[in-house]
Design an enzyme around this catalytic site. Sequence first.
Site, PDB file in Angstrom:
ATOM      1  N   LYS A  59       0.733  -1.099  -0.040  1.00  0.00           N
ATOM      2  CA  LYS A  59       0.157  -0.076   0.105  1.00  0.00           C
ATOM      3  C   LYS A  59       0.940   1.396   0.079  1.00  0.00           C
ATOM      4  O   LYS A  59       2.328   1.125   0.547  1.00  0.00           O
ATOM      5  CB  LYS A  59      -0.986  -0.031   1.188  1.00  0.00           C
ATOM      6  CG  LYS A  59      -1.907  -0.963   1.198  1.00  0.00           C
ATOM      7  CD  LYS A  59      -3.202  -0.837   2.226  1.00  0.00           C
ATOM      8  CE  LYS A  59      -4.038  -2.099   2.450  1.00  0.00           C
ATOM      9  NZ  LYS A  59      -4.900  -1.955   3.368  1.00  0.00           N
ATOM     10  N   TYR A  95      -8.708  18.181  -3.337  1.00  0.00           N
ATOM     11  CA  TYR A  95      -8.289  19.597  -3.624  1.00  0.00           C
ATOM     12  C   TYR A  95      -6.581  19.687  -3.625  1.00  0.00           C
ATOM     13  O   TYR A  95      -6.183  20.545  -4.290  1.00  0.00           O
ATOM     14  CB  TYR A  95      -8.517  20.447  -2.552  1.00  0.00           C
ATOM     15  CG  TYR A  95      -8.261  20.220  -1.062  1.00  0.00           C
ATOM     16  CD1 TYR A  95      -7.177  21.161  -0.747  1.00  0.00           C
ATOM     17  CD2 TYR A  95      -8.983  19.417  -0.328  1.00  0.00           C
ATOM     18  CE1 TYR A  95      -6.855  20.948   0.511  1.00  0.00           C
ATOM     19  CE2 TYR A  95      -8.449  19.150   0.953  1.00  0.00           C
ATOM     20  CZ  TYR A  95      -7.481  20.064   1.381  1.00  0.00           C
ATOM     21  OH  TYR A  95      -6.751  19.620   2.660  1.00  0.00           O
ATOM     22  N   ASN A 144      -1.908  -0.032   7.194  1.00  0.00           N
ATOM     23  CA  ASN A 144      -1.717  -1.055   7.609  1.00  0.00           C
ATOM     24  C   ASN A 144      -0.654  -1.814   6.374  1.00  0.00           C
ATOM     25  O   ASN A 144      -0.623  -3.175   6.348  1.00  0.00           O
ATOM     26  CB  ASN A 144      -2.779  -2.278   7.927  1.00  0.00           C
ATOM     27  CG  ASN A 144      -3.811  -2.347   6.847  1.00  0.00           C
ATOM     28  OD1 ASN A 144      -3.418  -2.125   5.798  1.00  0.00           O
ATOM     29  ND2 ASN A 144      -5.027  -3.053   7.402  1.00  0.00           N
ATOM     30  N   HIS A 147      -1.878  -5.114   1.223  1.00  0.00           N
ATOM     31  CA  HIS A 147      -3.233  -6.053   1.326  1.00  0.00           C
ATOM     32  C   HIS A 147      -2.933  -7.620   0.506  1.00  0.00           C
ATOM     33  O   HIS A 147      -1.837  -7.438  -0.252  1.00  0.00           O
ATOM     34  CB  HIS A 147      -4.242  -5.226   0.466  1.00  0.00           C
ATOM     35  CG  HIS A 147      -5.218  -6.125  -0.168  1.00  0.00           C
ATOM     36  ND1 HIS A 147      -6.407  -6.688   0.445  1.00  0.00           N
ATOM     37  CD2 HIS A 147      -5.541  -7.001  -1.334  1.00  0.00           C
ATOM     38  CE1 HIS A 147      -7.084  -7.453  -0.129  1.00  0.00           C
ATOM     39  NE2 HIS A 147      -6.717  -7.750  -1.184  1.00  0.00           N
ATOM     40  N   GLU A 158      -8.527 -10.748  -8.076  1.00  0.00           N
ATOM     41  CA  GLU A 158      -7.500  -9.577  -7.858  1.00  0.00           C
ATOM     42  C   GLU A 158      -6.179  -9.602  -8.774  1.00  0.00           C
ATOM     43  O   GLU A 158      -6.043  -8.327  -9.111  1.00  0.00           O
ATOM     44  CB  GLU A 158      -7.136  -9.615  -6.350  1.00  0.00           C
ATOM     45  CG  GLU A 158      -8.427  -9.271  -5.422  1.00  0.00           C
ATOM     46  CD  GLU A 158      -8.073  -9.191  -3.998  1.00  0.00           C
ATOM     47  OE1 GLU A 158      -8.863  -8.880  -3.267  1.00  0.00           O
ATOM     48  OE2 GLU A 158      -6.965  -9.697  -3.461  1.00  0.00           O
TER      49      GLU A 158
HETATM   50  N1  LIG Z   1     -11.963   0.797  10.693  1.00  0.00           N
HETATM   51  C1  LIG Z   1     -11.228   1.216   9.830  1.00  0.00           C
HETATM   52  N2  LIG Z   1     -10.474   2.124   9.642  1.00  0.00           N
HETATM   53  C2  LIG Z   1      -9.784   2.693   8.621  1.00  0.00           C
HETATM   54  N3  LIG Z   1      -9.569   1.804   7.889  1.00  0.00           N
HETATM   55  C3  LIG Z   1     -10.028   0.642   7.723  1.00  0.00           C
HETATM   56  C4  LIG Z   1     -10.966  -0.001   8.912  1.00  0.00           C
HETATM   57  N4  LIG Z   1     -11.647  -1.376   8.689  1.00  0.00           N
HETATM   58  C5  LIG Z   1     -10.784  -1.605   7.705  1.00  0.00           C
HETATM   59  N5  LIG Z   1     -10.012  -0.606   6.984  1.00  0.00           N
HETATM   60  C6  LIG Z   1      -9.330  -0.702   5.753  1.00  0.00           C
HETATM   61  O1  LIG Z   1      -9.779  -1.546   4.714  1.00  0.00           O
HETATM   62  C7  LIG Z   1      -9.100  -2.557   4.149  1.00  0.00           C
HETATM   63  C8  LIG Z   1     -10.174  -3.721   4.051  1.00  0.00           C
HETATM   64  O2  LIG Z   1     -10.804  -4.088   5.259  1.00  0.00           O
HETATM   65  P1  LIG Z   1     -11.620  -5.481   5.453  1.00  0.00           P
HETATM   66  O3  LIG Z   1     -12.547  -5.058   6.642  1.00  0.00           O
HETATM   67  O4  LIG Z   1     -12.320  -5.730   4.009  1.00  0.00           O
HETATM   68  O5  LIG Z   1     -10.551  -6.204   5.531  1.00  0.00           O
HETATM   69  P2  LIG Z   1     -10.041  -7.674   4.896  1.00  0.00           P
HETATM   70  O6  LIG Z   1      -9.977  -7.581   3.348  1.00  0.00           O
HETATM   71  O7  LIG Z   1     -10.932  -8.670   5.376  1.00  0.00           O
HETATM   72  O8  LIG Z   1      -8.698  -7.657   5.528  1.00  0.00           O
HETATM   73  P3  LIG Z   1      -7.384  -7.186   5.075  1.00  0.00           P
HETATM   74  O9  LIG Z   1      -7.189  -5.747   4.719  1.00  0.00           O
HETATM   75  O10 LIG Z   1      -6.436  -7.677   5.907  1.00  0.00           O
HETATM   76  O11 LIG Z   1      -7.003  -8.131   3.632  1.00  0.00           O
HETATM   77  C9  LIG Z   1      -8.015  -2.813   5.486  1.00  0.00           C
HETATM   78  O12 LIG Z   1      -6.985  -3.504   5.266  1.00  0.00           O
HETATM   79  C10 LIG Z   1      -8.142  -1.375   6.059  1.00  0.00           C
HETATM   80  O13 LIG Z   1      -7.051  -0.775   5.486  1.00  0.00           O
HETATM   81  C1  LIG Z   2      -3.813   5.361   1.399  1.00  0.00           C
HETATM   82  C2  LIG Z   2      -3.713   4.065   1.907  1.00  0.00           C
HETATM   83  C3  LIG Z   2      -4.820   3.378   2.550  1.00  0.00           C
HETATM   84  N1  LIG Z   2      -4.675   2.367   3.167  1.00  0.00           N
HETATM   85  C4  LIG Z   2      -5.857   1.536   3.655  1.00  0.00           C
HETATM   86  C5  LIG Z   2      -6.694   2.237   4.472  1.00  0.00           C
HETATM   87  C6  LIG Z   2      -8.121   2.480   3.745  1.00  0.00           C
HETATM   88  O1  LIG Z   2      -9.262   2.292   4.635  1.00  0.00           O
HETATM   89  C7  LIG Z   2      -8.076   1.385   2.511  1.00  0.00           C
HETATM   90  C8  LIG Z   2      -8.534   2.140   1.266  1.00  0.00           C
HETATM   91  O2  LIG Z   2      -7.717   3.383   1.313  1.00  0.00           O
HETATM   92  P1  LIG Z   2      -8.288   4.423   0.319  1.00  0.00           P
HETATM   93  O3  LIG Z   2      -8.570   4.155  -1.082  1.00  0.00           O
HETATM   94  O4  LIG Z   2      -7.710   5.821   0.566  1.00  0.00           O
HETATM   95  O5  LIG Z   2      -9.772   4.587   0.748  1.00  0.00           O
HETATM   96  P2  LIG Z   2     -10.396   5.401   2.410  1.00  0.00           P
HETATM   97  O6  LIG Z   2     -11.225   6.479   1.987  1.00  0.00           O
HETATM   98  O7  LIG Z   2     -11.255   4.160   2.774  1.00  0.00           O
HETATM   99  O8  LIG Z   2      -9.236   5.584   3.099  1.00  0.00           O
HETATM  100  O9  LIG Z   2      -6.454   1.110   2.293  1.00  0.00           O
HETATM  101  C9  LIG Z   2      -3.671   2.102   3.684  1.00  0.00           C
HETATM  102  O10 LIG Z   2      -3.551   0.991   4.569  1.00  0.00           O
HETATM  103  N2  LIG Z   2      -2.407   2.578   3.475  1.00  0.00           N
HETATM  104  C10 LIG Z   2      -2.421   3.754   2.895  1.00  0.00           C
HETATM  105  O11 LIG Z   2      -1.432   4.460   2.304  1.00  0.00           O
END
Ligand SMILES: Nc1ncnc2c1ncn2[C@@H]1O[C@H](COP(=O)(O)OP(=O)(O)OP(=O)(O)O)[C@@H](O)[C@H]1O
Ligand SMILES: Cc1cn([C@H]2C[C@H](O)[C@@H](COP(=O)(O)OP(=O)(O)O)O2)c(=O)[nH]c1=O
Length: 182
Positions: A59, A95, A144, A147, A158
């Site tokens: 990511k 923006y 985190n 993915h 994917e």
């Molecule tokens: N509460 C949250 N706050 C911010 N970001 C979140 C939150 N929950 C999930 N996300 C983001 O969305 C991604 C996907 O979340 P989801 O719950 O679908 O997990 P997943 O696809 O089962 O797990 P993984 O990310 O471990 O593959 C997470 O990896 C994280 O980056």
């Molecule tokens: C941009 C970014 C997103 N993420 C994670 C958190 C987000 O929930 C998810 C998708 O990112 P993103 O597309 O920016 O959407 P959101 O508006 O939900 O933040 O991926 C990271 O872990 N690292 C990153 O640098």
Amino acid sequence: MPLRTRSPFFPLSSPCLVLGDPSPPPSIVPSRPAGRAAAVTPCPPAPPELREQTLVLVKPDAVQRRLVGDVIGRFERRGFKLVAMKLLQVPVLTYSRTQLFPIPQVWEGYNVVRSTRAMVGDTDSAQAAAGTIRGDLSMHVSRNVVHASDSVETASREIGFWFQQNELVAWESGDSQYTYGP
Ligand SMILES: Nc1ncnc2c1ncn2[C@@H]1O[C@H](COP(=O)(O)OP(=O)(O)OP(=O)(O)O)[C@@H](O)[C@H]1O
Ligand SMILES: Cc1cn([C@H]2C[C@H](O)[C@@H](COP(=O)(O)OP(=O)(O)O)O2)c(=O)[nH]c1=O
């Protein structure tokens, strides 16, 4: 439990040569009497269970933090094979007109989907075990690091989302005899 001394993967009975390897180690080249042509057998294609693939997305937070090499190193050391990778530039329409730089990768090997999920750790960084990518490198679920596909079916979908079929490189790694061989 009795110790296994032979690989469970590949019942290869005779040494074979990885195609394209310019200098095979002497141990895998059959010895031959002087004056006779070398009888080197090309390795047969790996069975499908050794060719399972998964999508790992490094990511943008990990790219900015220079963690790409750490992530790649973990998969390489585990024994998996990189078959595709690219650095992307994704405009974000806010923006501030920021850009994101994710790096999708395809990794291949035995049980790679399940092993990768275990290596990545819990979605919630605070729950991720030490030793996992998230447990070692990340503090919060919103940043985190990676993915990874959660099933073989999801992986196929994917991989198709991020890569064209011709971007997946089918190569035999020189160490396959040592990783999967008898
Ligand atoms: N509460 C949250 N706050 C911010 N970001 C979140 C939150 N929950 C999930 N996300 C983001 O969305 C991604 C996907 O979340 P989801 O719950 O679908 O997990 P997943 O696809 O089962 O797990 P993984 O990310 O471990 O593959 C997470 O990896 C994280 O980056
Ligand atoms: C941009 C970014 C997103 N993420 C994670 C958190 C987000 O929930 C998810 C998708 O990112 P993103 O597309 O920016 O959407 P959101 O508006 O939900 O933040 O991926 C990271 O872990 N690292 C990153 O640098």
